[in-house]
Design a protein around this motif. Structure first.
Motif, PDB file in Angstrom:
ATOM      1  N   ARG A 238      -3.427  -4.264  -1.315  1.00 39.39           N
ATOM      2  CA  ARG A 238      -2.365  -3.491  -0.682  1.00 39.39           C
ATOM      3  C   ARG A 238      -1.093  -3.419  -1.535  1.00 39.39           C
ATOM      4  NH1 ARG A 238      -4.219  -0.469   0.892  1.00 39.39           N
ATOM      5  NH2 ARG A 238      -2.754   0.254   2.458  1.00 39.39           N
ATOM      6  N   VAL A 239      -1.159  -2.600  -2.566  1.00 36.00           N
ATOM      7  CA  VAL A 239       0.030  -2.347  -3.383  1.00 36.00           C
ATOM      8  C   VAL A 239       0.145  -0.854  -3.663  1.00 36.00           C
ATOM      9  CG1 VAL A 239       1.286  -2.854  -5.519  1.00 36.00           C
ATOM     10  CG2 VAL A 239      -0.236  -4.587  -4.540  1.00 36.00           C
TER      11      VAL A 239
ATOM     12  N   ASP B  83       2.146  13.066  -3.875  1.00 30.92           N
ATOM     13  CA  ASP B  83       1.323  11.873  -3.643  1.00 30.92           C
ATOM     14  C   ASP B  83       0.202  11.890  -4.683  1.00 30.92           C
ATOM     15  OD1 ASP B  83      -0.398   9.938  -2.625  1.00 30.92           O
ATOM     16  OD2 ASP B  83      -0.297  10.667  -0.554  1.00 30.92           O
TER      17      ASP B  83
ATOM     18  N   LYS C 197      -7.052   2.999  -5.515  1.00 29.11           N
ATOM     19  CA  LYS C 197      -8.158   3.872  -5.900  1.00 29.11           C
ATOM     20  C   LYS C 197      -8.556   3.574  -7.348  1.00 29.11           C
ATOM     21  CE  LYS C 197      -7.602   5.563  -1.741  1.00 29.11           C
ATOM     22  NZ  LYS C 197      -6.581   6.485  -1.315  1.00 29.11           N
TER      23      LYS C 197
ATOM     24  N   ALA D 195      -5.983  16.114  -1.192  1.00 26.30           N
ATOM     25  CA  ALA D 195      -7.069  15.431  -0.486  1.00 26.30           C
ATOM     26  C   ALA D 195      -7.219  16.138   0.864  1.00 26.30           C
ATOM     27  CB  ALA D 195      -6.698  13.970  -0.272  1.00 26.30           C
TER      28      ALA D 195
ATOM     29  N   GLY E  32       0.848  -1.187   0.000  1.00 30.70           N
ATOM     30  CA  GLY E  32       0.000   0.000   0.000  1.00 30.70           C
ATOM     31  C   GLY E  32       0.885   1.237   0.000  1.00 30.70           C
TER      32      GLY E  32
ATOM     33  N   THR F 171      -0.752   4.614  -5.902  1.00 32.69           N
ATOM     34  CA  THR F 171      -1.384   3.472  -5.234  1.00 32.69           C
ATOM     35  C   THR F 171      -2.265   2.716  -6.223  1.00 32.69           C
ATOM     36  OG1 THR F 171      -2.934   2.807  -3.507  1.00 32.69           O
ATOM     37  CG2 THR F 171      -3.280   4.979  -4.438  1.00 32.69           C
TER      38      THR F 171
ATOM     39  N   TYR G 222      -4.750  10.117  -6.552  1.00 36.69           N
ATOM     40  CA  TYR G 222      -5.986  10.328  -7.327  1.00 36.69           C
ATOM     41  C   TYR G 222      -5.720  10.914  -8.702  1.00 36.69           C
ATOM     42  CZ  TYR G 222      -7.808   9.675  -2.653  1.00 36.69           C
ATOM     43  OH  TYR G 222      -8.086   9.164  -1.419  1.00 36.69           O
TER      44      TYR G 222
HETATM   45  C1  PLP Z   1      -5.807   6.485  -0.128  1.00 37.75           C
HETATM   46  C2  PLP Z   1      -4.589   7.349  -0.030  1.00 37.75           C
HETATM   47  C3  PLP Z   1      -3.325   6.810   0.186  1.00 37.75           C
HETATM   48  C4  PLP Z   1      -3.100   5.387   0.638  1.00 37.75           C
HETATM   49  O1  PLP Z   1      -3.396   4.422  -0.191  1.00 37.75           O
HETATM   50  P1  PLP Z   1      -3.000   2.903   0.106  1.00 37.75           P
HETATM   51  O2  PLP Z   1      -2.153   2.580  -1.084  1.00 37.75           O
HETATM   52  O3  PLP Z   1      -4.285   2.184   0.129  1.00 37.75           O
HETATM   53  O4  PLP Z   1      -2.231   2.790   1.380  1.00 37.75           O
HETATM   54  C5  PLP Z   1      -2.238   7.647   0.164  1.00 37.75           C
HETATM   55  N1  PLP Z   1      -2.361   8.966  -0.016  1.00 37.75           N
HETATM   56  C6  PLP Z   1      -3.560   9.537  -0.197  1.00 37.75           C
HETATM   57  C7  PLP Z   1      -3.657  11.007  -0.375  1.00 37.75           C
HETATM   58  C8  PLP Z   1      -4.711   8.746  -0.181  1.00 37.75           C
HETATM   59  O5  PLP Z   1      -5.909   9.315  -0.271  1.00 37.75           O
END
Ligand code: PLP
Length: 356
Positions: A221-222, A181, A213, A155, A85, A210, A184
């Protein structure tokens, strides 16, 4: 509380993830999961790998997955780091690349896991306020720092920055790492990954992705980070001092097939974008004020109701959204874009709430 807890543990305030309710009937619009299933090719790959080879440890380097990610993005596999993740990737980034003498910078309203990592690893931070429209003002980050991190789009607001702005920041920030990051990014934001290609790859830009999403694999979990090979080498040192095998065999094969199925990614993210624009108009008709979003969620408030009231009223009607009880955003809801049908149920529930 126990006196056997270490001093750090005594002071922690852990991140609280959105609820995963056990009741199936609820319309779940609270944790930004995809309303569509993952790539069927990924599911098939996982099924095919579900065999007695599971007695063997997985490839600790995840080389085949690194190669698939590198091929997709026009990078070298040495520019790819894998984690259980992206939250785990981020944890290693905070410890391995963002822990220096100077405080790091991130927005006052952002992914609420960032301050949690700072506390865990003893990292000083300063928050930089978003403007009144909830946008990141990139010029505000041109101050001395031990590192910079923010999501793009941010976010829980959903607001994007153009790649140009991030390039401008890079030009002014040569002495610390900038982490973007891009959880999205697939819903209409310009990715910064092209900046990492070839000989002009900056030494201090790291981008985190990630599969939870847009690839609809939150349960697998990747996550991964891409950047200069020297940054990746630093992250590998942290990972190999913590857990040599963060990704199991099924996660690795499933992720490879998912990364290679661009057609599935394109159709499902396009559908989410269409539903987002449709929902936006319906909420406007109900009097909601919504921050322009290029994510799979929208951030919205209503002049006549508090965020807590709306959150509770929706919950009573079987719909869960996310509400953050934080000063600047307590009257906002973050609503994940579901299917058209789920969003219609949300709109009917809101119409019902405003009838009273
Ligand atoms: C959902 C999210 C993550 C974490 O995602 P995982 O890969 O499921 O651990 C990281 N950063 C942001 C901004 C997120 O919204």
């Amino acid at each position: 509380m126990s006196r056997f807890w270490s001093p750090v543990v005594q002071t922690l305030t852990p991140y609280v993830p959105g609820e995963q309710p056990q009741i199936q009937r609820l319309v779940k619009l609270n944790t930004n999961e995809s309303p569509y299933g993952p790539s069927l090719k990924a599911l098939q790959a996982i099924t095919n790998s579900t065999n007695e080879d599971l007695r063997l440890y997985p490839d600790p380097e995840g080389l085949a997955l690194k190669q698939a990610i590198a091929d997709l993005h026009g990078l070298d596999p040495k520019q790819v780091f894998l984690g259980n993740g992206s939250d785990e990737v981020l944890a290693h980034v905070f410890q391995g690349l963002l822990k220096h003498d100077d405080p790091i910078l991130f927005p006052d309203i952002t992914y609420s896991f960032y301050p949690v990592y700072c506390k865990l690893f003893g990292i000083e931070y300063k928050t930089v306020p978003l403007n009144n429209l909830f946008n990141i003002q990139i010029e505000d980050y041109r101050i001395s720092n031990g590192g910079i991190i923010f999501p793009n789009p941010n976010a829980p607001t959903g607001s994007p920055l153009e790649r140009k702005s991030i390039e401008g920041l890079l030009a002014h920030n040569g002495n610390s790492v900038i982490v973007i990051d891009e959880a999205y990014v697939d819903y209409g934001t310009e990715s910064c990954i092209p900046l990492l290609r070839g000989a002009t790859c900056p030494e201090n830009l790291l981008i985190v992705h990630t599969l939870s999403k847009s690839r609809a694999l939150a349960g697998l979990r990747v996550g991964f980070a891409v950047g200069h090979p020297a940054l990746i080498e630093g992250l590998e040192r942290v990972k190999n001092s913590f857990n040599s095998y963060p990704l199991g065999r099924l996660a690795q094969t499933g992720a490879i097939a998912a990364i290679q199925d661009q057609a599935h990614l394109k159709t499902t993210s396009l559908k989410v974008i269409q539903t987002r624009e449709r929902l936006l108009k319906q909420l406007q008709l109900l009097g909601f004020k919504t921050v322009p979003s290029t994510a799979n969620f929208i951030f919205t408030s209503h002049p006549a109701r508090s965020g807590e009231d709306l959150y509770q009223s929706l919950r009573k009607r079987g719909i869960i959204v996310r509400h953050f009880n934080l000063p600047r955003i307590k009257d906002y809801l973050r609503i994940t874009i579901g299917t058209d049908q789920q969003c219609d149920e949300l709109v009917s529930a809101l119409q019902d709430i405003f009838k009273d």
